[in-house]
Design a protein around this motif. Structure first.
Motif, PDB file in Angstrom:
ATOM      1  N   ARG A  47       0.825  -1.206   0.000  1.00  0.00           N
ATOM      2  CA  ARG A  47       0.000   0.000   0.000  1.00  0.00           C
ATOM      3  C   ARG A  47       0.861   1.259   0.000  1.00  0.00           C
ATOM      4  O   ARG A  47       0.533   2.251   0.627  1.00  0.00           O
ATOM      5  CB  ARG A  47      -0.969   0.001   1.175  1.00  0.00           C
ATOM      6  CG  ARG A  47      -1.882  -1.184   1.199  1.00  0.00           C
ATOM      7  CD  ARG A  47      -3.092  -0.937   2.034  1.00  0.00           C
ATOM      8  NE  ARG A  47      -3.852  -2.153   2.301  1.00  0.00           N
ATOM      9  CZ  ARG A  47      -4.626  -2.774   1.427  1.00  0.00           C
ATOM     10  NH1 ARG A  47      -4.725  -2.331   0.223  1.00  0.00           N
ATOM     11  NH2 ARG A  47      -5.300  -3.853   1.778  1.00  0.00           N
ATOM     12  N   SER A  48       1.960   1.198  -0.743  1.00  0.00           N
ATOM     13  CA  SER A  48       2.818   2.370  -0.869  1.00  0.00           C
ATOM     14  C   SER A  48       2.427   3.229  -2.065  1.00  0.00           C
ATOM     15  O   SER A  48       3.083   4.205  -2.374  1.00  0.00           O
ATOM     16  CB  SER A  48       4.283   1.948  -0.995  1.00  0.00           C
ATOM     17  OG  SER A  48       4.465   1.161  -2.149  1.00  0.00           O
ATOM     18  N   CYS A  49       1.349   2.834  -2.751  1.00  0.00           N
ATOM     19  CA  CYS A  49       0.850   3.612  -3.885  1.00  0.00           C
ATOM     20  C   CYS A  49      -0.670   3.510  -3.899  1.00  0.00           C
ATOM     21  O   CYS A  49      -1.268   2.755  -3.148  1.00  0.00           O
ATOM     22  CB  CYS A  49       1.432   3.080  -5.189  1.00  0.00           C
ATOM     23  SG  CYS A  49       0.943   1.400  -5.532  1.00  0.00           S
ATOM     24  N   ASP A  50      -1.283   4.278  -4.760  1.00  0.00           N
ATOM     25  CA  ASP A  50      -2.733   4.203  -4.913  1.00  0.00           C
ATOM     26  C   ASP A  50      -3.091   2.893  -5.607  1.00  0.00           C
ATOM     27  O   ASP A  50      -2.553   2.577  -6.671  1.00  0.00           O
ATOM     28  CB  ASP A  50      -3.256   5.373  -5.745  1.00  0.00           C
ATOM     29  CG  ASP A  50      -3.084   6.696  -5.025  1.00  0.00           C
ATOM     30  OD1 ASP A  50      -3.082   6.685  -3.783  1.00  0.00           O
ATOM     31  OD2 ASP A  50      -2.946   7.729  -5.706  1.00  0.00           O
ATOM     32  N   ALA A  51      -3.961   2.144  -4.997  1.00  0.00           N
ATOM     33  CA  ALA A  51      -4.388   0.880  -5.594  1.00  0.00           C
ATOM     34  C   ALA A  51      -5.367   1.167  -6.728  1.00  0.00           C
ATOM     35  O   ALA A  51      -6.057   2.190  -6.725  1.00  0.00           O
ATOM     36  CB  ALA A  51      -5.057   0.006  -4.541  1.00  0.00           C
ATOM     37  N   PRO A  52      -5.434   0.277  -7.702  1.00  0.00           N
ATOM     38  CA  PRO A  52      -6.420   0.476  -8.758  1.00  0.00           C
ATOM     39  C   PRO A  52      -7.827   0.357  -8.187  1.00  0.00           C
ATOM     40  O   PRO A  52      -8.042  -0.314  -7.182  1.00  0.00           O
ATOM     41  CB  PRO A  52      -6.132  -0.664  -9.740  1.00  0.00           C
ATOM     42  CG  PRO A  52      -5.293  -1.626  -9.015  1.00  0.00           C
ATOM     43  CD  PRO A  52      -4.618  -0.896  -7.909  1.00  0.00           C
ATOM     44  N   PRO A  53      -8.796   1.020  -8.807  1.00  0.00           N
ATOM     45  CA  PRO A  53     -10.167   0.951  -8.280  1.00  0.00           C
ATOM     46  C   PRO A  53     -10.725  -0.464  -8.411  1.00  0.00           C
ATOM     47  O   PRO A  53     -10.358  -1.201  -9.314  1.00  0.00           O
ATOM     48  CB  PRO A  53     -10.942   1.942  -9.156  1.00  0.00           C
ATOM     49  CG  PRO A  53     -10.145   2.044 -10.401  1.00  0.00           C
ATOM     50  CD  PRO A  53      -8.710   1.839 -10.007  1.00  0.00           C
ATOM     51  N   PRO A  54     -11.622  -0.841  -7.509  1.00  0.00           N
ATOM     52  CA  PRO A  54     -12.210  -2.181  -7.608  1.00  0.00           C
ATOM     53  C   PRO A  54     -13.147  -2.261  -8.816  1.00  0.00           C
ATOM     54  O   PRO A  54     -13.693  -1.254  -9.265  1.00  0.00           O
ATOM     55  CB  PRO A  54     -12.989  -2.329  -6.302  1.00  0.00           C
ATOM     56  CG  PRO A  54     -13.280  -0.929  -5.877  1.00  0.00           C
ATOM     57  CD  PRO A  54     -12.134  -0.103  -6.360  1.00  0.00           C
ATOM     58  N   PRO A  55     -13.334  -3.450  -9.350  1.00  0.00           N
ATOM     59  CA  PRO A  55     -14.243  -3.579 -10.490  1.00  0.00           C
ATOM     60  C   PRO A  55     -15.684  -3.373 -10.046  1.00  0.00           C
ATOM     61  O   PRO A  55     -16.012  -3.522  -8.874  1.00  0.00           O
ATOM     62  CB  PRO A  55     -14.017  -5.019 -10.955  1.00  0.00           C
ATOM     63  CG  PRO A  55     -13.471  -5.723  -9.778  1.00  0.00           C
ATOM     64  CD  PRO A  55     -12.704  -4.706  -8.996  1.00  0.00           C
ATOM     65  N   PRO A  56     -16.580  -3.024 -10.972  1.00  0.00           N
ATOM     66  CA  PRO A  56     -17.988  -2.870 -10.609  1.00  0.00           C
ATOM     67  C   PRO A  56     -18.571  -4.198 -10.135  1.00  0.00           C
ATOM     68  O   PRO A  56     -18.075  -5.266 -10.456  1.00  0.00           O
ATOM     69  CB  PRO A  56     -18.651  -2.397 -11.898  1.00  0.00           C
ATOM     70  CG  PRO A  56     -17.649  -2.443 -12.957  1.00  0.00           C
ATOM     71  CD  PRO A  56     -16.318  -2.710 -12.357  1.00  0.00           C
ATOM     72  N   LYS A  57     -19.652  -4.111  -9.371  1.00  0.00           N
ATOM     73  CA  LYS A  57     -20.236  -5.299  -8.745  1.00  0.00           C
ATOM     74  C   LYS A  57     -21.307  -5.963  -9.609  1.00  0.00           C
ATOM     75  O   LYS A  57     -22.183  -6.626  -9.113  1.00  0.00           O
ATOM     76  CB  LYS A  57     -20.865  -4.918  -7.394  1.00  0.00           C
ATOM     77  CG  LYS A  57     -19.885  -4.329  -6.429  1.00  0.00           C
ATOM     78  CD  LYS A  57     -18.896  -5.362  -5.957  1.00  0.00           C
ATOM     79  CE  LYS A  57     -18.019  -4.762  -4.885  1.00  0.00           C
ATOM     80  NZ  LYS A  57     -16.722  -5.340  -4.812  1.00  0.00           N
ATOM     81  N   ASP A  58     -21.244  -5.777 -10.908  1.00  0.00           N
ATOM     82  CA  ASP A  58     -22.226  -6.441 -11.755  1.00  0.00           C
ATOM     83  C   ASP A  58     -21.527  -7.515 -12.595  1.00  0.00           C
ATOM     84  O   ASP A  58     -20.332  -7.718 -12.501  1.00  0.00           O
ATOM     85  CB  ASP A  58     -22.957  -5.425 -12.643  1.00  0.00           C
ATOM     86  CG  ASP A  58     -22.011  -4.620 -13.511  1.00  0.00           C
ATOM     87  OD1 ASP A  58     -20.812  -4.918 -13.500  1.00  0.00           O
ATOM     88  OD2 ASP A  58     -22.477  -3.705 -14.189  1.00  0.00           O
ATOM     89  N   ASP A  59     -22.299  -8.195 -13.434  1.00  0.00           N
ATOM     90  CA  ASP A  59     -21.720  -9.283 -14.222  1.00  0.00           C
ATOM     91  C   ASP A  59     -21.205  -8.819 -15.584  1.00  0.00           C
ATOM     92  O   ASP A  59     -20.887  -9.636 -16.426  1.00  0.00           O
ATOM     93  CB  ASP A  59     -22.746 -10.401 -14.409  1.00  0.00           C
ATOM     94  CG  ASP A  59     -23.945  -9.945 -15.217  1.00  0.00           C
ATOM     95  OD1 ASP A  59     -24.149  -8.726 -15.357  1.00  0.00           O
ATOM     96  OD2 ASP A  59     -24.679 -10.825 -15.705  1.00  0.00           O
ATOM     97  N   THR A  60     -21.099  -7.509 -15.792  1.00  0.00           N
ATOM     98  CA  THR A  60     -20.647  -7.014 -17.080  1.00  0.00           C
ATOM     99  C   THR A  60     -19.153  -6.704 -17.109  1.00  0.00           C
ATOM    100  O   THR A  60     -18.599  -6.506 -18.174  1.00  0.00           O
ATOM    101  CB  THR A  60     -21.412  -5.741 -17.480  1.00  0.00           C
ATOM    102  OG1 THR A  60     -21.165  -4.733 -16.512  1.00  0.00           O
ATOM    103  CG2 THR A  60     -22.886  -6.014 -17.602  1.00  0.00           C
ATOM    104  N   TRP A  61     -18.526  -6.664 -15.931  1.00  0.00           N
ATOM    105  CA  TRP A  61     -17.114  -6.343 -15.919  1.00  0.00           C
ATOM    106  C   TRP A  61     -16.301  -7.518 -16.451  1.00  0.00           C
ATOM    107  O   TRP A  61     -16.444  -8.648 -16.022  1.00  0.00           O
ATOM    108  CB  TRP A  61     -16.659  -6.007 -14.494  1.00  0.00           C
ATOM    109  CG  TRP A  61     -15.227  -5.607 -14.439  1.00  0.00           C
ATOM    110  CD1 TRP A  61     -14.709  -4.406 -14.769  1.00  0.00           C
ATOM    111  CD2 TRP A  61     -14.130  -6.423 -14.051  1.00  0.00           C
ATOM    112  NE1 TRP A  61     -13.349  -4.406 -14.603  1.00  0.00           N
ATOM    113  CE2 TRP A  61     -12.968  -5.644 -14.166  1.00  0.00           C
ATOM    114  CE3 TRP A  61     -13.999  -7.726 -13.621  1.00  0.00           C
ATOM    115  CZ2 TRP A  61     -11.707  -6.121 -13.872  1.00  0.00           C
ATOM    116  CZ3 TRP A  61     -12.747  -8.209 -13.327  1.00  0.00           C
ATOM    117  CH2 TRP A  61     -11.623  -7.408 -13.450  1.00  0.00           C
TER     118      TRP A  61
END
Length: 129
Positions: A97-111
């Motif tokens: 956690r020494s950098c910004d983590a990538p955003p989490p994927p959306p919570k739907d089935d399209t990702w």
């Protein structure tokens, strides 16, 4: 023009390109602030710089001597290991956690699938003529 003169010019051009890329990679390594942006300079630019220097060595060996293929093995090893080591360094930085983590994927089935959200279905369907 003989083959030796052409080979000399080719070696000189490859040496200049390799040295320029190595210099750019070094400047990028020194100028960037955090480790994730600093990671790109030696892996991307440095690989091309070292590749050009090894190509100059191969051209010189084939024009002025018996030839050498050891540089191909060095290039193959370098081109395979540089992206893998960069991936591991990036993973360590994310886990520490020494950098910004990538955003989490959306919570739907399209990702990361071929499913289309309901709101976009009429845009995704091809028009029937």
């Amino acid at each position: 023009m003989s083959i030796e003169v052409i080979g000399t010019y080719a070696v000189a051009i490859c040496l200049l390109i390799g040295a320029a890329f190595a210099l750019i990679g070094t400047i990028g390594l020194l100028k960037f602030n955090d480790s994730m942006t600093r990671l790109h300079a030696p892996t991307k630019v440095g690989t091309i710089g070292i590749g050009a220097l090894l190509l100059a060595s191969m051209i010189h060996a084939h024009v002025f001597a018996d030839g050498s293929m050891h540089e191909l093995l060095i290039m193959a090893f370098l081109f395979v290991t540089a992206p893998i080591s960069a991936n591991f360094i990036a993973k360590v930085n994310i886990h520490r956690r020494s950098c910004d983590a990538p955003p989490p994927p959306p919570k739907d089935d399209t990702w990361s699938t071929l499913n289309v959200p309901e709101a976009d279905r009429e845009l995704a369907e091809p028009e029937k003529v």
